[in-house]
Design an enzyme around this catalytic site. Sequence first.
Site, PDB file in Angstrom:
ATOM      1  N   HIS A   1       0.833  -1.216   0.000  1.00 26.63           N
ATOM      2  CA  HIS A   1       0.000   0.000   0.000  1.00 26.63           C
ATOM      3  C   HIS A   1       0.864   1.262   0.000  1.00 26.63           C
ATOM      4  O   HIS A   1       0.580   2.223  -0.703  1.00 26.63           O
ATOM      5  CB  HIS A   1      -0.890   0.029   1.245  1.00 26.63           C
ATOM      6  CG  HIS A   1      -2.128  -0.798   1.120  1.00 26.63           C
ATOM      7  ND1 HIS A   1      -2.596  -1.312  -0.065  1.00 26.63           N
ATOM      8  CD2 HIS A   1      -3.027  -1.186   2.077  1.00 26.63           C
ATOM      9  CE1 HIS A   1      -3.723  -1.987   0.154  1.00 26.63           C
ATOM     10  NE2 HIS A   1      -4.000  -1.931   1.441  1.00 26.63           N
TER      11      HIS A   1
ATOM     12  N   TYR B   1      -6.515   2.945  11.278  1.00 26.63           N
ATOM     13  CA  TYR B   1      -6.811   2.044  10.160  1.00 26.63           C
ATOM     14  C   TYR B   1      -6.227   2.634   8.883  1.00 26.63           C
ATOM     15  O   TYR B   1      -6.230   3.846   8.685  1.00 26.63           O
ATOM     16  CB  TYR B   1      -8.321   1.852  10.022  1.00 26.63           C
ATOM     17  CG  TYR B   1      -8.927   0.970  11.092  1.00 26.63           C
ATOM     18  CD1 TYR B   1      -9.104  -0.396  10.874  1.00 26.63           C
ATOM     19  CD2 TYR B   1      -9.308   1.486  12.326  1.00 26.63           C
ATOM     20  CE1 TYR B   1      -9.651  -1.216  11.846  1.00 26.63           C
ATOM     21  CE2 TYR B   1      -9.858   0.672  13.316  1.00 26.63           C
ATOM     22  CZ  TYR B   1     -10.031  -0.686  13.060  1.00 26.63           C
ATOM     23  OH  TYR B   1     -10.568  -1.491  14.036  1.00 26.63           O
ATOM     24  N   GLU B   2      -5.748   1.739   8.002  1.00 27.07           N
ATOM     25  CA  GLU B   2      -5.034   2.200   6.806  1.00 27.07           C
ATOM     26  C   GLU B   2      -5.931   2.943   5.822  1.00 27.07           C
ATOM     27  O   GLU B   2      -5.434   3.578   4.901  1.00 27.07           O
ATOM     28  CB  GLU B   2      -4.344   1.029   6.114  1.00 27.07           C
ATOM     29  CG  GLU B   2      -5.301   0.004   5.542  1.00 27.07           C
ATOM     30  CD  GLU B   2      -4.619  -1.311   5.197  1.00 27.07           C
ATOM     31  OE1 GLU B   2      -3.469  -1.509   5.600  1.00 27.07           O
ATOM     32  OE2 GLU B   2      -5.270  -2.140   4.542  1.00 27.07           O
ATOM     33  N   SER B   3      -7.241   2.876   6.014  1.00 27.86           N
ATOM     34  CA  SER B   3      -8.138   3.644   5.158  1.00 27.86           C
ATOM     35  C   SER B   3      -8.038   5.140   5.465  1.00 27.86           C
ATOM     36  O   SER B   3      -8.596   5.951   4.732  1.00 27.86           O
ATOM     37  CB  SER B   3      -9.581   3.174   5.350  1.00 27.86           C
ATOM     38  OG  SER B   3      -9.935   3.249   6.715  1.00 27.86           O
ATOM     39  N   GLY B   4      -7.335   5.507   6.539  1.00 28.44           N
ATOM     40  CA  GLY B   4      -7.109   6.923   6.808  1.00 28.44           C
ATOM     41  C   GLY B   4      -7.786   7.445   8.060  1.00 28.44           C
ATOM     42  O   GLY B   4      -8.120   8.623   8.137  1.00 28.44           O
TER      43      GLY B   4
END
Lengths: 269, 248
Positions: A104, B49-52
Site C-alpha cells: 500500500h 486504520y489504513e483507510s485513513g
Amino acid sequence: MAEILSLQEAVARLVRPGQTVAMEGFTHLIPFAAAHEVIRQGITDLTLVRMTPDVIYDQLIGMGAARKLVFSWGGNPGVGSLHRFRDAVENGWPRPLELDEHSHAGMANRYVAGASRLPFAVLRGYRGSDLPTRSATISTVRCPFTGEELAAVAAVNPDVTVIHAQRADRAGNVQLWGLVGIQKEAALAADRVLVTVEEIVDTLDPRPGAVVLPAWAVHAVAVAPGGSHPSYTAGYSVRDNDFYQAWDPISRDRETFLAWMRTHVLEAA
Amino acid sequence: MNWTPDDLMTVNAARALAGAGTCFVGIGLPSAAANLARRTIAPDLVLIYESGTLGSKPTTLPLSIGDGELADTADAVISVPEIFNYWLQAGRIDVGFLGAAQVDRYANINTTVIDRGPDRPEGRLPGAGGAPEIAASCGKVLMVLRHSRRNFVEKLDFVTTVGHGSGPGDRARLGLPGAGPVTVITDLGVLRADPETAELVLTEVHPGVEVEQVVEATGWKLRTAATVGVTAPPTTEELTALRDLRRV
C-alpha cells in the site's frame, strides 16, 4: 474544463480499449456504476490500477476487460478471496492477467509521484521483501544528502482516473468527503478524469475535511445516484456488507458469476 | 461462561495491547482484538486504520477497514499517502497488529502466493497491503493467527513482509527501525521472539491445551520455554465485551 455528461457518453468519450485506467476509492466511494458501464460498452485490454481491487475489479477481470492489474491488496475485505481475480491469475480464465504488485505504501507513493509529475517517489519500504523480485517498478535510490539507500517506485500516470463523489455543482466543481483515500492523487496523476456523483447542486456548501477538485482539473462529470453500491457514499448511503458477503458464493463459480453479471449489469442499463 | 479457541486467541491478543498508546490495526482478527482491548485493558488505545482514520471508536466490529463508522467516530480522517508517510513511516505508531497466511520461525510473513507443487499454478493470496511497512516502522509488532502446520511453516513460499529475516541482527542490517514481531498469539497459545536468537518460542499455552499439541501444529521444530505457562482463562468481563462487539 469539466463537461456534465450522461454516464454512457462520459465513458464512451474518455475510456478507450487498451488504456491504463484507475478506478479508485479506498473502500468508500468506489465507482461501481462507471465500471459497469465500461463492461456494458465492451471496452477491453485495459491495464487496471487500484490499491485494493475489491469486487469492482473482480467483476471487470471476470468479464475479460483487463489484461493487466497494478495493485497492492486483492481481497474481498473482511470476507476472503476475490475468486474471479484468483481464477484469472491461477488459471488464465477468462484470459491471463499480468500483475504488477506493490505494498500500500508503495502504491500510494506511486500516485503521489504521478500527481506531482515526477518520475518516481522514494520511501522506506520493501526492505527484505521478495516483492521487488517480481516488479519492474520497484528499485532503490541513494539519498544524495545522507547516502541512505531508499526504495524508489515508478510514478503511475493513468490515461483515465474514475472516481465517485458526493456532489458537483453545475460548473463541474467536485466535492467529496469522509474517507478520501487516494482519490485526489489518482485524479491528478491521470490525463483525463471522470467523476460520477450522487447529485448536482447549485452551490457546494463548505464541508469540514472535504476535498474539492476544481472543474478545470476534471474532464467529465456524470450523475449516478447510488453509483458506489455496494461500496458507499458517506452522507448518502452505508456500505452494503451483506452484498460483499453474498459476492463470495456468486463469484466462486464461473457460470453463476456470468449469470449474475448478465442480469445485474449487461441487461440493466 | 463458555469460550471457544477463537475467543481465547482474541482475548489474549487484546491483553497483549496493555500499555500501548497507538495501534495500526489490520482487519479481521487484529481488529477484533484491538477493539476488545479498547473495551477492557486499554480504554485510551488509539486505533489507526489504513483507510485513513486516526482514533476510530466503533461500537461494533467493522467488516472492512473502511466501514463508515471508523471514519464517523475518528479523531481525524486523513488521506492514504498521509497515513503511510506522515504517521507510519515517520515512526509515530507504537504497535502494528497483523494477521498472516504463512509465518516462519523468525516471524516473517507470506500473504502473496502459495506454492502448490510443480504441476500446479501458484495459489494466489491477497498480497501485501500495508503489512511490509507496518512491520518495518511500528515500534513493535503483534501477530494473531490460527495455529496449524499450513500456517506455521518451515520455509515461506514467498517473503511478503520481513519479521526477523534470517535471524538476530537482520532487522538492523536491513535498516528496519522498529523492534519487529515480538509476540504471536494463536488459538493454542502464545509465542514470543527470543531476544537472543530472534526465533519464536512457545511461552504459554491456553487453558486445556497441551504443549505437545502446539509442537504438533507447528511446521518447524518448535522451541519451548524452560517453563511454559498457562494463559489466564477469559474473564466474564472480557467475554461479555467480546460478544457485545460481535453483535450486529
